[in-house]
Design a protein around this motif. Structure first.
Motif: not given
Length: 313
Positions: A26-29, A39-46, A12-16, A31-37
């Motif tokens: 959108t751009a971060a998702a 991405m949002s979930q990981h940041i919310a958990e962090l 999660h820290l790496h995703w941040l 870059r990581l090859g994941v969905s925007k949803a």
């Protein structure tokens, strides 16, 4: 929070960090090859684990809070070291492999890079290429590119640059245009012609020349040019010249195929255009102690491919 739960949040820290680099979910998702949803979930958990907001969101923008920026500043360098270390271990196999993200100017990529890529991928089947065609100058580290192909006079000291090949600029026009207008014999005569130019910051576009047999700077001539069309893409300027719209100043990699086919002819062959386009192509990447094998393989391939000249078909 116990150590086990903290360990589970490392990704999660790496995703941040990636979110801060890319500037949007959108751009971060992407870059990581994941969905925007996701991405949002990981940041919310962090954020729940940290107990404080890390990101401020609006309908149009995203920025980190003071706490979020502190986390990114403290963890960016360790994550970069981990990435470099892993790349070094992966290269122990002796085979170039992995994702290689490259950015290159639109015209150069379409005309001279993409036609070469099939050969590279056949020789390096473990490398996956991701190419972004863009004429803007990207921040390689911030946007996650491994390599940039640049038509440049110089590169930042913080980057490593490999010269790929020399280029030159040429002044061209169609035969139809030259039948309607007397071909210029000197650079000064361009002021009476329709000139198709690459727009720059200055209000009045100018082209500068020096005689091929002259003494360089001492005999340079600068001419103000004007015409019915300008574009920040040499491919567009070339096509406008082929259509008979006027005289264009182009890098050779954009003009050579049309010159060979007789769609364009060179104008002012005794004069060398200077200053509009750089005279060298570089492969550029941010400085790092380790250069992945995939990067080295791609740079070596381009050097060899372009040493024999540009594609003219």
């Amino acid at each position: 929070m116990n150590d086990k739960n903290i360990t589970l949040l490392w990704s999660h820290l790496h995703w941040l960090v990636v979110l801060e680099q890319q500037g949007s979910y959108t751009a971060a998702a992407a870059r990581l090859g994941v969905s925007k949803a996701a991405m949002s979930q990981h940041i919310a958990e962090l954020e729940r684990a940290a107990g404080v907001p890390l990101v401020r969101r609006t309908t149009r923008s995203m920025r980190l809070t003071e706490a979020g920026q502190r986390l990114v500043d403290d963890t960016r360098a360790p994550f970069e070291r981990i990435a470099h270390s892993f790349a070094g271990v992966r290269d122990l196999s002796g085979v170039p492999r992995g994702l290689l993200r490259v950015t290159a100017p639109v015209a150069l990529a379409r005309q001279q890079l993409v036609p070469r890529l099939a050969e590279f991928t056949r020789k390096n089947p473990e490398v996956r290429l991701e190419l972004e065609l863009s004429d803007r100058i990207s921040s390689l580290a911030m946007e996650g590119f491994d390599l940039a192909i640049r038509h440049a006079a110089s590169v930042p000291d913080t980057h490593v640059a490999w010269p790929l090949c020399d280029t030159r600029s040429v002044v061209v026009a169609s035969r139809a245009y030259l039948r309607r207008h007397k071909a210029p014999k000197t650079p000064e005569a361009l002021s009476a012609h329709d000139c198709l130019h690459y727009p720059r910051a200055q209000e009045t576009p100018t082209w500068t020349f020096e005689p091929l047999s002259g003494r360089g700077d001492a005999e340079r001539v600068t001419v103000a040019v004007a015409g019915p069309f300008s574009a920040n893409n040499s491919e567009a300027l070339r096509d406008a010249a082929i259509a008979g719209l006027g005289i264009a100043l182009l890098p050779d990699f954009s003009a050579q195929a049309a010159l060979k086919a007789g769609k364009l002819v060179e104008v002012l062959p005794g004069w060398k255009p200077v200053g509009t386009f750089a005279e060298q192509l570089y492969a550029v990447r941010p400085y790092a102690s380790h250069v992945p094998m995939a990067v080295s393989a791609f740079v070596g391939f381009l050097r060899q491919a372009w040493a024999s000249g540009f594609v003219t078909t």
